[in-house]
Scaffold this active site. Structure first.
Site, PDB file in Angstrom:
ATOM      1  N   TYR A  37     -11.826   0.221   0.922  1.00 58.95           N
ATOM      2  CA  TYR A  37     -11.817   1.420   1.774  1.00 58.95           C
ATOM      3  C   TYR A  37     -12.800   2.473   1.260  1.00 58.95           C
ATOM      4  O   TYR A  37     -13.068   3.459   1.950  1.00 58.95           O
ATOM      5  CB  TYR A  37     -10.420   2.052   1.870  1.00 58.95           C
ATOM      6  N   LEU A 174       1.186   0.849  14.305  1.00 59.15           N
ATOM      7  CA  LEU A 174       1.046   1.447  15.643  1.00 59.15           C
ATOM      8  C   LEU A 174       0.051   0.620  16.464  1.00 59.15           C
ATOM      9  O   LEU A 174      -0.543   1.118  17.433  1.00 59.15           O
ATOM     10  CB  LEU A 174       0.576   2.907  15.519  1.00 59.15           C
ATOM     11  N   ILE A 214       3.139   1.697   6.861  1.00 59.13           N
ATOM     12  CA  ILE A 214       2.148   2.618   6.266  1.00 59.13           C
ATOM     13  C   ILE A 214       1.210   3.142   7.362  1.00 59.13           C
ATOM     14  O   ILE A 214       0.009   2.880   7.334  1.00 59.13           O
ATOM     15  CB  ILE A 214       1.349   1.906   5.148  1.00 59.13           C
ATOM     16  N   LYS A 216      -1.339   5.293   9.597  1.00 53.53           N
ATOM     17  CA  LYS A 216      -2.476   6.152   9.233  1.00 53.53           C
ATOM     18  C   LYS A 216      -2.700   7.192  10.325  1.00 53.53           C
ATOM     19  O   LYS A 216      -2.686   6.884  11.521  1.00 53.53           O
ATOM     20  CB  LYS A 216      -3.738   5.286   9.078  1.00 53.53           C
ATOM     21  N   ASN A 226       5.227  10.987  12.176  1.00 53.46           N
ATOM     22  CA  ASN A 226       5.431   9.595  11.764  1.00 53.46           C
ATOM     23  C   ASN A 226       6.471   9.458  10.653  1.00 53.46           C
ATOM     24  O   ASN A 226       7.060   8.389  10.473  1.00 53.46           O
ATOM     25  CB  ASN A 226       4.100   8.978  11.322  1.00 53.46           C
TER      26      ASN A 226
HETATM   27  N1  LIG Z   1      -4.335  -5.115   4.402  1.00 55.34           N
HETATM   28  C1  LIG Z   1      -5.145  -4.997   5.436  1.00 55.34           C
HETATM   29  O1  LIG Z   1      -5.998  -5.867   5.700  1.00 55.34           O
HETATM   30  C2  LIG Z   1      -5.041  -3.779   6.298  1.00 55.34           C
HETATM   31  C3  LIG Z   1      -5.696  -3.738   7.540  1.00 55.34           C
HETATM   32  C4  LIG Z   1      -5.559  -2.597   8.325  1.00 55.34           C
HETATM   33  C5  LIG Z   1      -4.791  -1.542   7.863  1.00 55.34           C
HETATM   34  N2  LIG Z   1      -4.174  -1.592   6.635  1.00 55.34           N
HETATM   35  C6  LIG Z   1      -3.352  -0.472   6.104  1.00 55.34           C
HETATM   36  O2  LIG Z   1      -2.415  -0.087   7.093  1.00 55.34           O
HETATM   37  C7  LIG Z   1      -2.607   1.289   7.413  1.00 55.34           C
HETATM   38  C8  LIG Z   1      -2.238   1.572   8.867  1.00 55.34           C
HETATM   39  O3  LIG Z   1      -2.908   0.702   9.740  1.00 55.34           O
HETATM   40  P1  LIG Z   1      -4.134   1.155  10.671  1.00 55.34           P
HETATM   41  O4  LIG Z   1      -4.761   2.351  10.082  1.00 55.34           O
HETATM   42  O5  LIG Z   1      -4.987  -0.024  10.878  1.00 55.34           O
HETATM   43  O6  LIG Z   1      -3.487   1.484  12.085  1.00 55.34           O
HETATM   44  P2  LIG Z   1      -2.188   2.248  12.657  1.00 55.34           P
HETATM   45  O7  LIG Z   1      -1.516   3.037  11.603  1.00 55.34           O
HETATM   46  O8  LIG Z   1      -1.410   1.254  13.432  1.00 55.34           O
HETATM   47  O9  LIG Z   1      -2.845   3.218  13.744  1.00 55.34           O
HETATM   48  C9  LIG Z   1      -3.699   4.256  13.386  1.00 55.34           C
HETATM   49  C10 LIG Z   1      -4.201   4.900  14.684  1.00 55.34           C
HETATM   50  O10 LIG Z   1      -3.123   5.540  15.378  1.00 55.34           O
HETATM   51  C11 LIG Z   1      -3.405   6.937  15.554  1.00 55.34           C
HETATM   52  N3  LIG Z   1      -2.113   7.633  15.334  1.00 55.34           N
HETATM   53  C12 LIG Z   1      -1.392   7.673  14.180  1.00 55.34           C
HETATM   54  N4  LIG Z   1      -0.234   8.320  14.360  1.00 55.34           N
HETATM   55  C13 LIG Z   1      -0.216   8.715  15.659  1.00 55.34           C
HETATM   56  C14 LIG Z   1       0.720   9.425  16.454  1.00 55.34           C
HETATM   57  N5  LIG Z   1       1.878   9.847  15.948  1.00 55.34           N
HETATM   58  N6  LIG Z   1       0.414   9.657  17.759  1.00 55.34           N
HETATM   59  C15 LIG Z   1      -0.759   9.237  18.289  1.00 55.34           C
HETATM   60  N7  LIG Z   1      -1.694   8.545  17.575  1.00 55.34           N
HETATM   61  C16 LIG Z   1      -1.421   8.288  16.278  1.00 55.34           C
HETATM   62  C17 LIG Z   1      -4.465   7.276  14.533  1.00 55.34           C
HETATM   63  O11 LIG Z   1      -5.327   8.296  15.018  1.00 55.34           O
HETATM   64  P3  LIG Z   1      -5.598   9.657  14.204  1.00 55.34           P
HETATM   65  O12 LIG Z   1      -5.951   9.299  12.797  1.00 55.34           O
HETATM   66  O13 LIG Z   1      -6.738  10.268  14.976  1.00 55.34           O
HETATM   67  O14 LIG Z   1      -4.328  10.445  14.316  1.00 55.34           O
HETATM   68  C18 LIG Z   1      -5.242   5.950  14.432  1.00 55.34           C
HETATM   69  O15 LIG Z   1      -6.180   5.861  15.480  1.00 55.34           O
HETATM   70  C19 LIG Z   1      -4.079   1.521   7.068  1.00 55.34           C
HETATM   71  O16 LIG Z   1      -4.442   2.868   6.953  1.00 55.34           O
HETATM   72  C20 LIG Z   1      -4.204   0.748   5.780  1.00 55.34           C
HETATM   73  O17 LIG Z   1      -3.667   1.484   4.697  1.00 55.34           O
HETATM   74  C21 LIG Z   1      -4.298  -2.705   5.857  1.00 55.34           C
END
Ligand SMILES: NC(=O)c1ccc[n+]([C@@H]2O[C@H](COP(=O)([O-])OP(=O)(O)OC[C@H]3O[C@@H](n4cnc5c(N)ncnc54)[C@H](OP(=O)(O)O)[C@@H]3O)[C@@H](O)[C@H]2O)c1
Length: 271
Positions: A37, A174, A214, A216, A226
């Site tokens: 990251y 999400l 987790i 983001k 959240n």
């Molecule tokens: N191990 C892996 O390969 C892997 C892959 C992907 C992710 N991850 C981990 O998992 C974490 C979370 O997954 P992710 O970041 O992919 O996706 P996520 O948490 O499913 O979704 C993040 C998206 O949702 C929006 N969002 C968040 N809370 C919201 C709410 N209450 N209302 C409306 N929109 C909202 C965010 O926008 P804004 O930021 O603009 O609010 C962003 O666009 C990552 O940050 C990382 O730490 C790990």
């Protein structure tokens, strides 16, 4: 490990310190980052200025593919620790099941025994690779962090992990907003019943079925939203209705697809 943490994937390095400081201020204590990251240093700065005692924090980071192998993994771990400004991490994960991850696992077992990684685990391991890793090594991963959300629920896989004592951790809880996630009718309807948002219903559903989440966001008001999922309970009927949203497929990236192995296996970062 807290059931709910804060993920920092895709937060640019120069925004990460502010975002993590805001997340800690609203109550998050678990932070999920990764060498790939490219923001571990900013996470470390936020942890340091927060003044929160180290034993109240839970910090996860991950080993990238180019650093797989017993010796390379140890060096990569030391670099992550240095960037984070820590002398141990709470959870160290193999980020992807590509490259010499058996060698990496041997290094991680040693880091675990020496206390530098309190717990060790894997990420994006699909069932065959996970079982094989368990069968041929001493320490069983504590966690498998995999894409899991209402559209890709992985119930059978979670049961298989549970039988082996492995906790499922949901990345993309999400669904990264894909598939019309935030406008989903069923989640909206259930949310109206509880006075909660779509995001809160989806996170509560995951936590209630035993997953670590987790989410983001870079926005402080969404960070609080959240986190606010522990004052209501979804009924068995609501849990069952949400189960019908499962498509059985990834909406982000399929680790069974050879193109994924090709793409991620060849992606290098300055780690
Ligand atoms: N191990 C892996 O390969 C892997 C892959 C992907 C992710 N991850 C981990 O998992 C974490 C979370 O997954 P992710 O970041 O992919 O996706 P996520 O948490 O499913 O979704 C993040 C998206 O949702 C929006 N969002 C968040 N809370 C919201 C709410 N209450 N209302 C409306 N929109 C909202 C965010 O926008 P804004 O930021 O603009 O609010 C962003 O666009 C990552 O940050 C990382 O730490 C790990």
């Amino acid at each position: 490990m807290p059931a709910l943490g804060y993920g920092v994937f895709q937060i640019p390095d120069d925004e990460t310190q502010r975002a993590v400081e805001a997340a800690l201020a609203v109550g998050y204590r678990s932070i999920d980052t990764a060498a790939a990251y490219q923001n571990e240093r900013a996470v470390g700065k936020a942890l340091a200025v927060s003044g929160i005692p180290r034993d109240e924090l839970f910090v996860t980071t991950k080993l990238w593919v180019q650093d797989q192998g017993e010796e390379d993994a140890k060096r990569a771990f030391d670099r992550s620790l240095e960037r984070l400004g820590l002398d141990y991490v709470d959870l160290y994960l193999i980020h992807q099941p590509f490259g010499d991850y058996y060698g990496s696992w041997r290094a991680m077992e040693q880091l675990h025994h020496s206390g530098h990684a309190r717990a060790i685990g894997v990420s994006n391991f699909y069932p065959d690779r996970l079982i094989d890793l368990i069968l041929h090594n001493e320490v069983t991963p504590a966690i498998n962090q995999v894409e899991t959300h209402v559209f890709f629920q992985r119930k059978d896989y979670q049961e298989l992990m549970q039988e082996r004592g492995i906790r499922i951790e949901s990345w993309g809880p999400l669904a990264e907003g894909r598939n019309g996630f935030f406008d989903n009718e069923l989640l909206t309807e259930i949310g109206d019943t509880h006075g909660k948002s779509v995001a809160q219903i989806a996170l509560r559903w995951l936590v209630q079925r035993g997953a670590v989440v987790i989410p983001k966001t870079i926005r402080p008001e969404r960070m609080s939203e959240n986190l606010d999922i522990f004052d209501f309970i979804l009924t068995d009927d609501e849990m069952a209705q949400i189960a019908t949203l499962d498509t059985g497929k990834s909406v982000v990236i399929d680790h069974n697809d050879p193109k994924t192995a090709q793409h991620l296996g060849g992606t290098r970062f300055d780690t």
